[in-house]
Each structure stands twice: as structure tokens, then as C-alpha cells.
Design an enzyme around this catalytic site. Sequence first.
Site, PDB file in Angstrom:
ATOM      1  N   ALA A  66      53.055  52.456   3.496  1.00 30.32           N
ATOM      2  CA  ALA A  66      52.388  51.727   2.413  1.00 30.32           C
ATOM      3  C   ALA A  66      50.968  52.262   2.302  1.00 30.32           C
ATOM      4  CB  ALA A  66      52.380  50.241   2.740  1.00 30.32           C
ATOM      5  N   GLY A 111      56.316  52.090   5.877  1.00 29.25           N
ATOM      6  CA  GLY A 111      57.185  51.830   4.722  1.00 29.25           C
ATOM      7  C   GLY A 111      58.072  53.023   4.381  1.00 29.25           C
ATOM      8  N   GLU A 114      60.905  52.832   6.549  1.00 31.36           N
ATOM      9  CA  GLU A 114      61.737  51.698   6.118  1.00 31.36           C
ATOM     10  C   GLU A 114      62.589  52.053   4.893  1.00 31.36           C
ATOM     11  OE1 GLU A 114      58.150  49.199   6.457  1.00 31.36           O
ATOM     12  OE2 GLU A 114      59.447  47.752   7.474  1.00 31.36           O
ATOM     13  N   GLU A 134      52.639  50.650  12.209  1.00 29.43           N
ATOM     14  CA  GLU A 134      51.909  49.457  11.741  1.00 29.43           C
ATOM     15  C   GLU A 134      51.111  48.783  12.845  1.00 29.43           C
ATOM     16  OE1 GLU A 134      55.034  50.223  10.925  1.00 29.43           O
ATOM     17  OE2 GLU A 134      55.412  49.761   8.809  1.00 29.43           O
TER      18      GLU A 134
HETATM   19  N1  CO8 Z   1      47.902  55.176   2.810  1.00 28.56           N
HETATM   20  C1  CO8 Z   1      46.892  55.712   2.085  1.00 28.56           C
HETATM   21  N2  CO8 Z   1      46.480  56.988   2.238  1.00 28.56           N
HETATM   22  C2  CO8 Z   1      47.101  57.745   3.163  1.00 28.56           C
HETATM   23  C3  CO8 Z   1      48.145  57.248   3.959  1.00 28.56           C
HETATM   24  C4  CO8 Z   1      48.556  55.904   3.761  1.00 28.56           C
HETATM   25  N3  CO8 Z   1      49.576  55.344   4.423  1.00 28.56           N
HETATM   26  N4  CO8 Z   1      48.547  58.230   4.787  1.00 28.56           N
HETATM   27  C5  CO8 Z   1      47.782  59.296   4.518  1.00 28.56           C
HETATM   28  N5  CO8 Z   1      46.914  59.022   3.540  1.00 28.56           N
HETATM   29  C6  CO8 Z   1      45.902  59.900   2.957  1.00 28.56           C
HETATM   30  C7  CO8 Z   1      44.724  60.101   3.883  1.00 28.56           C
HETATM   31  O1  CO8 Z   1      43.819  59.033   3.789  1.00 28.56           O
HETATM   32  C8  CO8 Z   1      44.174  61.413   3.367  1.00 28.56           C
HETATM   33  O2  CO8 Z   1      43.436  61.147   2.194  1.00 28.56           O
HETATM   34  P1  CO8 Z   1      42.023  61.909   1.944  1.00 28.56           P
HETATM   35  O3  CO8 Z   1      42.389  63.365   1.877  1.00 28.56           O
HETATM   36  O4  CO8 Z   1      41.556  61.341   0.644  1.00 28.56           O
HETATM   37  O5  CO8 Z   1      41.171  61.588   3.103  1.00 28.56           O
HETATM   38  C9  CO8 Z   1      45.417  62.173   2.957  1.00 28.56           C
HETATM   39  O6  CO8 Z   1      46.445  61.194   2.804  1.00 28.56           O
HETATM   40  C10 CO8 Z   1      45.862  63.178   4.000  1.00 28.56           C
HETATM   41  O7  CO8 Z   1      46.004  62.490   5.228  1.00 28.56           O
HETATM   42  P2  CO8 Z   1      45.311  62.970   6.587  1.00 28.56           P
HETATM   43  O8  CO8 Z   1      44.067  63.757   6.302  1.00 28.56           O
HETATM   44  O9  CO8 Z   1      45.188  61.791   7.479  1.00 28.56           O
HETATM   45  O10 CO8 Z   1      46.417  63.988   7.113  1.00 28.56           O
HETATM   46  P3  CO8 Z   1      46.726  64.349   8.638  1.00 28.56           P
HETATM   47  O11 CO8 Z   1      47.692  65.477   8.590  1.00 28.56           O
HETATM   48  O12 CO8 Z   1      45.479  64.528   9.416  1.00 28.56           O
HETATM   49  O13 CO8 Z   1      47.468  63.058   9.224  1.00 28.56           O
HETATM   50  C11 CO8 Z   1      49.071  61.261   9.190  1.00 28.56           C
HETATM   51  C12 CO8 Z   1      48.724  62.678   8.705  1.00 28.56           C
HETATM   52  C13 CO8 Z   1      49.315  61.293  10.706  1.00 28.56           C
HETATM   53  C14 CO8 Z   1      50.358  60.856   8.484  1.00 28.56           C
HETATM   54  C15 CO8 Z   1      47.916  60.289   8.865  1.00 28.56           C
HETATM   55  O14 CO8 Z   1      47.549  60.464   7.499  1.00 28.56           O
HETATM   56  C16 CO8 Z   1      48.258  58.849   9.080  1.00 28.56           C
HETATM   57  O15 CO8 Z   1      48.276  58.384  10.196  1.00 28.56           O
HETATM   58  N6  CO8 Z   1      48.543  58.099   7.973  1.00 28.56           N
HETATM   59  C17 CO8 Z   1      48.810  56.689   8.035  1.00 28.56           C
HETATM   60  C18 CO8 Z   1      50.220  56.429   8.504  1.00 28.56           C
HETATM   61  C19 CO8 Z   1      50.460  54.950   8.644  1.00 28.56           C
HETATM   62  O16 CO8 Z   1      49.812  54.260   9.402  1.00 28.56           O
HETATM   63  N7  CO8 Z   1      51.448  54.467   7.893  1.00 28.56           N
HETATM   64  C20 CO8 Z   1      51.839  53.071   7.944  1.00 28.56           C
HETATM   65  C21 CO8 Z   1      51.142  52.317   6.865  1.00 28.56           C
HETATM   66  S1  CO8 Z   1      51.434  50.574   6.977  1.00 28.56           S
HETATM   67  C22 CO8 Z   1      52.971  50.357   6.304  1.00 28.56           C
HETATM   68  O17 CO8 Z   1      53.626  51.269   5.883  1.00 28.56           O
HETATM   69  C23 CO8 Z   1      53.474  48.935   6.262  1.00 28.56           C
HETATM   70  C24 CO8 Z   1      54.690  48.777   5.369  1.00 28.56           C
HETATM   71  C25 CO8 Z   1      55.015  47.349   5.193  1.00 28.56           C
HETATM   72  C26 CO8 Z   1      53.902  46.645   4.519  1.00 28.56           C
HETATM   73  C27 CO8 Z   1      54.071  45.199   4.403  1.00 28.56           C
HETATM   74  C28 CO8 Z   1      52.738  44.568   4.627  1.00 28.56           C
HETATM   75  C29 CO8 Z   1      52.401  43.326   3.994  1.00 28.56           C
END
Ligand code: CO8
Length: 263
Positions: A66, A111, A114, A134
Site C-alpha cells: 500500500a 498489499g 496480499e 507491515e
Molecule cells: N509506498 C509509497 N512509496 C513507495 C513504497 C510504498 N509502499 N515503496 C516504495 N516506494 C517509493 C519510495 O519512497 C521511493 O520513492 P522516491 O524515489 O520518491 O524516494 C521509490 O518508491 C523507490 O523506492 P526505494 O528508493 O526505497 O527503492 P529501494 O530499492 O531502495 O527499496 C524497497 C525497495 C525495499 C521495496 C523499499 O522501497 C521499501 O521498503 N518499500 C516499502 C515496502 C513496504 O513496507 N510495503 C508495505 C506497505 S504497508 C501495506 O502494504 C499494508 C497493506 C494493508 C493496508 C491496510 C491498512 C489499513
Amino acid sequence: MDYTNIIFTVEDGIATIVFNRPKALNALNDELMMEFSGVLDAISCDENIRVLILTGAGEKSFVAGADITELAKFNSLEGKIFSKNGQSIIGKLQELAIPVIAAVNGFALGGGNEVVLACDIVYASEKAMFGLPEINLGLIPGFGGTQRLPRLIGTNMAKEMIFTGKMIPASEALTIGLVNKVFAPDALMEEALKTAKLIASKGKVSLRAAKQAINKGINADLVTGFCIEADAFALCMSSKDKNEGTSAFLEKRKAVFKGTLKD
Ligand code: CO8
């Protein structure tokens, strides 16, 4: 309908949805989820679509979860609405009558993982990474992950993934049964399409019956499951595809399933 966060195409009865926000690693924001929901509705009404493939735009990610920029702003009620909404959209995906193949080309996190859990067949690139991170955000999976993952890979394995938030590579996802097969990145879509074409050549009624019997039966006790199977089997008996399949065998020719649901 025009989409900006997904790419939707249909060719020879095989639909493909590409999650298309590569700059945010295809994270699921509200707009994308609404488009996804709309396209799933359209697919469920289109009798010509026989198989759906899901994949992510770019080389790095299927769906990185998400959108955290949106999540960060939610209060409890907004979080509940977001979770319920996501559950219902991903439920719609799982409920599609046609088979769905996830072609996981990179990160499938939160997500994104999921979404994968609601697909019927999961093919992954060697580069794919799976996880439910998460917990690292002070959250838990909210799009069905706490329920579908243990049912698929077992309670303890699911708890380890959810409690640690650690990512696992495609090779490990394969050993725990989260993934069907792993391919070289360049071969992933080709292999997904090959399987989609093979499935698309089968009888529509029997495919639907098989998917329904498995999905409904898995959450029922065995005896109820057998009843579900018998009903689904009976449904196939009255289909044109059954006539074609059995006649083709007896006439020693290849069956040609017309793919109609009408009698
Ligand atoms: N949301 C928003 N932006 C994201 C996300 C995300 N989930 N993942 C990556 N991005 C963005 C980064 O912010 C970055 O943006 P910018 O270039 O503007 O800074 C761009 O994508 C590239 O990402 P990274 O520079 O971080 O790339 P890396 O190769 O260094 O890292 C990763 C890749 C490991 C995937 C890292 O981006 C990361 O950890 N992302 C988050 C993953 C995460 O935690 N996902 C779970 C989210 S929570 C969820 O899914 C809950 C679902 C159910 C919700 C119900 C709740 C009520």
C-alpha cells in the site's frame, strides 16, 4: 475506460493488468485501487476473457505494498475504511470466475503480497522478493494477509513472515509453497502467457467449476467439500464442453472447446 495507474489489455481471450506506478514501485494508492476495482468488475462481466495475468511495470517491482505516503496520514477510522475497501477489492480478485496468474517480476510486499495470495497460480522471476513488512511500520497486513497466508503456507511459516517482516527471495517462496514456479526474469511473462494459453484452451464451464470447488471447499470441512465438488461436477455434465470433450476422446480427435457458458 481510461486508466492512469494500470495498463489493461486483452488479446486472444487473455487479459493482462500491469500495475503501473513504477516510480513508487507500483505501490497501491487509492486511485490505483479504484481503477483495479473497476477493471475487475469489467472482467467479471466479459465472457470473452478466459484468463487474467497480473504483473508490475518496470524491472524492480510487482507491487511494493500500500502507498505509505497515504497510510501515514490515516486515523483509525480511515485505516479501517482503507483496509475494508482493500479486502473487498482483493476479495473480488479471488472471486473472479476465471483463473488468475500472478507474474511476480520484483517486490511483492505488503498489499502486493496480499494481491498475490488471491491469485490462482503464482509465477515469479528469480529477482522477485516476497514479504509482509507491515510490522516494520507498526502495522499488520490489512488486505487479508493474516488470513490467506496461514491457510496457504501454514500458521508457523506465516507467523514468521508476519512477525519478522523479513523479505524472502523467490527461491524460498517456492520451497514454502507461496510460489508455483520460478523463472529467469526474461522468461517470466512468456511462461505466464504459455500457461494462460493452455488454460484458455480448456472448457470454460469446467474451469469455473474447478476453481469454485477448490476455493469454496478449502474453507469447508471435507464432507462439505465433497458435496461442493459433486455439485460442481454435476454442473459440468450439462455443458457443451463436456459433450465436446467426451465425444472428441471417443472419436480419437483433439477437443475444441468453444468456451461458451450458454447451453
Ligand atoms: N509506498 C509509497 N512509496 C513507495 C513504497 C510504498 N509502499 N515503496 C516504495 N516506494 C517509493 C519510495 O519512497 C521511493 O520513492 P522516491 O524515489 O520518491 O524516494 C521509490 O518508491 C523507490 O523506492 P526505494 O528508493 O526505497 O527503492 P529501494 O530499492 O531502495 O527499496 C524497497 C525497495 C525495499 C521495496 C523499499 O522501497 C521499501 O521498503 N518499500 C516499502 C515496502 C513496504 O513496507 N510495503 C508495505 C506497505 S504497508 C501495506 O502494504 C499494508 C497493506 C494493508 C493496508 C491496510 C491498512 C489499513
